[in-house]
Design a protein around this motif. Structure first.
Motif, PDB file in Angstrom:
ATOM      1  N   GLU A  84       0.834  -1.212   0.000  1.00 35.34           N
ATOM      2  CA  GLU A  84       0.000   0.000   0.000  1.00 35.34           C
ATOM      3  C   GLU A  84       0.869   1.262   0.000  1.00 35.34           C
ATOM      4  O   GLU A  84       0.535   2.261  -0.638  1.00 35.34           O
ATOM      5  N   TRP A  85       2.014   1.226   0.714  1.00 36.96           N
ATOM      6  CA  TRP A  85       2.922   2.372   0.721  1.00 36.96           C
ATOM      7  C   TRP A  85       3.484   2.609  -0.680  1.00 36.96           C
ATOM      8  O   TRP A  85       3.516   3.726  -1.165  1.00 36.96           O
ATOM      9  N   ASP A  87       2.292   1.598  -3.606  1.00 37.09           N
ATOM     10  CA  ASP A  87       1.254   2.013  -4.551  1.00 37.09           C
ATOM     11  C   ASP A  87       0.903   3.489  -4.388  1.00 37.09           C
ATOM     12  O   ASP A  87       0.770   4.223  -5.366  1.00 37.09           O
ATOM     13  N   LYS A  88       0.773   3.937  -3.134  1.00 39.23           N
ATOM     14  CA  LYS A  88       0.443   5.346  -2.883  1.00 39.23           C
ATOM     15  C   LYS A  88       1.566   6.262  -3.346  1.00 39.23           C
ATOM     16  O   LYS A  88       1.337   7.259  -4.025  1.00 39.23           O
ATOM     17  N   ALA A  89       2.797   5.917  -2.958  1.00 38.69           N
ATOM     18  CA  ALA A  89       3.943   6.752  -3.322  1.00 38.69           C
ATOM     19  C   ALA A  89       4.158   6.779  -4.836  1.00 38.69           C
ATOM     20  O   ALA A  89       4.456   7.823  -5.415  1.00 38.69           O
ATOM     21  N   THR A  90       3.992   5.626  -5.497  1.00 39.15           N
ATOM     22  CA  THR A  90       4.162   5.561  -6.948  1.00 39.15           C
ATOM     23  C   THR A  90       3.140   6.438  -7.655  1.00 39.15           C
ATOM     24  O   THR A  90       3.476   7.163  -8.602  1.00 39.15           O
ATOM     25  N   ALA A  91       1.894   6.369  -7.194  1.00 41.41           N
ATOM     26  CA  ALA A  91       0.836   7.195  -7.791  1.00 41.41           C
ATOM     27  C   ALA A  91       1.164   8.679  -7.636  1.00 41.41           C
ATOM     28  O   ALA A  91       0.972   9.477  -8.556  1.00 41.41           O
ATOM     29  N   MET A  92       1.697   9.050  -6.462  1.00 42.02           N
ATOM     30  CA  MET A  92       2.067  10.440  -6.216  1.00 42.02           C
ATOM     31  C   MET A  92       3.220  10.864  -7.131  1.00 42.02           C
ATOM     32  O   MET A  92       3.226  11.961  -7.678  1.00 42.02           O
ATOM     33  N   ALA A 100       5.363  14.722  -4.388  1.00 45.43           N
ATOM     34  CA  ALA A 100       5.399  13.454  -3.652  1.00 45.43           C
ATOM     35  C   ALA A 100       6.431  13.508  -2.532  1.00 45.43           C
ATOM     36  O   ALA A 100       6.166  13.061  -1.411  1.00 45.43           O
ATOM     37  N   THR A 107       3.966  12.910   5.842  1.00 43.53           N
ATOM     38  CA  THR A 107       3.031  11.804   6.063  1.00 43.53           C
ATOM     39  C   THR A 107       3.630  10.737   6.981  1.00 43.53           C
ATOM     40  O   THR A 107       4.841  10.688   7.175  1.00 43.53           O
ATOM     41  N   ILE A 109       3.926   7.734   6.234  1.00 42.84           N
ATOM     42  CA  ILE A 109       4.636   6.745   5.420  1.00 42.84           C
ATOM     43  C   ILE A 109       6.134   6.944   5.635  1.00 42.84           C
ATOM     44  O   ILE A 109       6.638   8.058   5.513  1.00 42.84           O
TER      45      ILE A 109
END
Length: 198
Positions: A84-85, A87-92, A100, A107, A109
Motif C-alpha cells: 500500500e505504501w 502504490d500510494k507513493a508511486t501514484a504520487m 510526492a 506523512t 509513510i
C-alpha cells in the motif's frame, strides 16, 4: 523486536536519533519522528539539537536509499516495503515527483519509500535532496522548536501543528512549484518564438 531497537537507540540520545533518521531514509520501518518526540520529552532543552541530529541523519541516508532504488529497481520495492505504501507513493510520483517528496516528508509513510522510489524512477538525485531537505527540515525543526519553547506541554501540540503545517505549508509549496514550472515553460516558449523570428 522493533521496540527493542527503539529502546536501544533511545539510550544513545542524539546519536540514537541520528542513526534512526539515517535508517528511516534507507530501510527502517518506523519513522524517526517517534524517537524524536520521546527524546525531546526527556530533555526539552536539547530539542533543537535533537532536531539537527535527526535532520543530518536523514539527509545522509537519503542518497543511500536512492542508490538502493537505482541499483535494485522495482524488484526490491515490494520485498522491503508494504504494497500500500509503494502504490500510494508511486501514484504520487507519477503525478508530480516534487510534490510526492514534499508530502512524503509530512506523512506517516516512512521516508525510505520516497527515497527508494526516487531511485527506481530515475528522479534526479539533486532534486530529491533539495526537496527532502526542505520538507524534513520543517518537520524536524517544528517538533524541536515546540518542545524547546513549551517543554513537555508540546506533546499534545505536535500532532495538531503537524496537521496544520501539512494543510497550509504543503499547498503553498506546491503552488510555488507550479508557478516555477509555469514560468520556465513561458520562458521556453518565448525563446522558441524569438528563434523563429530570427
Amino acid at each position: 523486536m522493533l521496540q527493542n531497537v527503539m529502546d536501544f537507540l533511545m539510550e544513545f540520545g542524539a546519536w540514537g536519533l541520528f542513526i534512526h533518521s539515517f535508517a528511516d531514509a534507507v530501510i527502517f520501518p518506523i519513522p524517526a519522528f517517534f524517537l524524536q518526540v520521546s527524546l525531546s520529552m526527556m530533555n526539552p532543552s536539547t530539542a533543537l539539537w535533537l532536531a539537527t541530529a535527526g535532520f543530518i541523519g536523514c539527509m545522509l541516508g537519503t542518497p543511500l536509499g536512492y542508490a538502493i532504488g537505482k541499483l535494485l529497481g522495482n524488484a526490491v520495492l515490494y520485498k522491503l516495503l508494504k504494497k500500500e505504501w509503494v502504490d500510494k507513493a508511486t501514484a504520487m510520483f507519477q503525478k508530480n515527483g516534487e510534490a510526492a517528496i514534499l508530502i512524503g516528508a509530512f506523512t506517516p509513510i516512512p521516508f525510505k519509500v520516497f527515497t527508494i522510489i526516487s531511485g527506481c524512477m530515475n528522479f534526479p538525485l539533486w532534486r530529491l535532496i533539495c526537496y527532502a531537505a526542505l520538507g524534513r527540515a520543517v518537520k524536524f525543526y517544528l517538533v524541536g522548536l515546540l518542545f524547546y519553547l513549551y517543554g513537555n506541554a508540546a506533546e499534545g501540540m505536535v500532532k495538531e501543528v503537524s496537521l496544520y503545517i501539512f494543510l497550509i505549508a504543503v499547498p503553498v509549496l506546491l503552488i510555488a512549484i507550479w508557478l516555477r514550472r509555469r514560468y520556465v515553460k513561458n520562458r521556453e516558449r518565448k525563446l522558441q518564438a524569438d528563434q523563429k523570428v530570427i
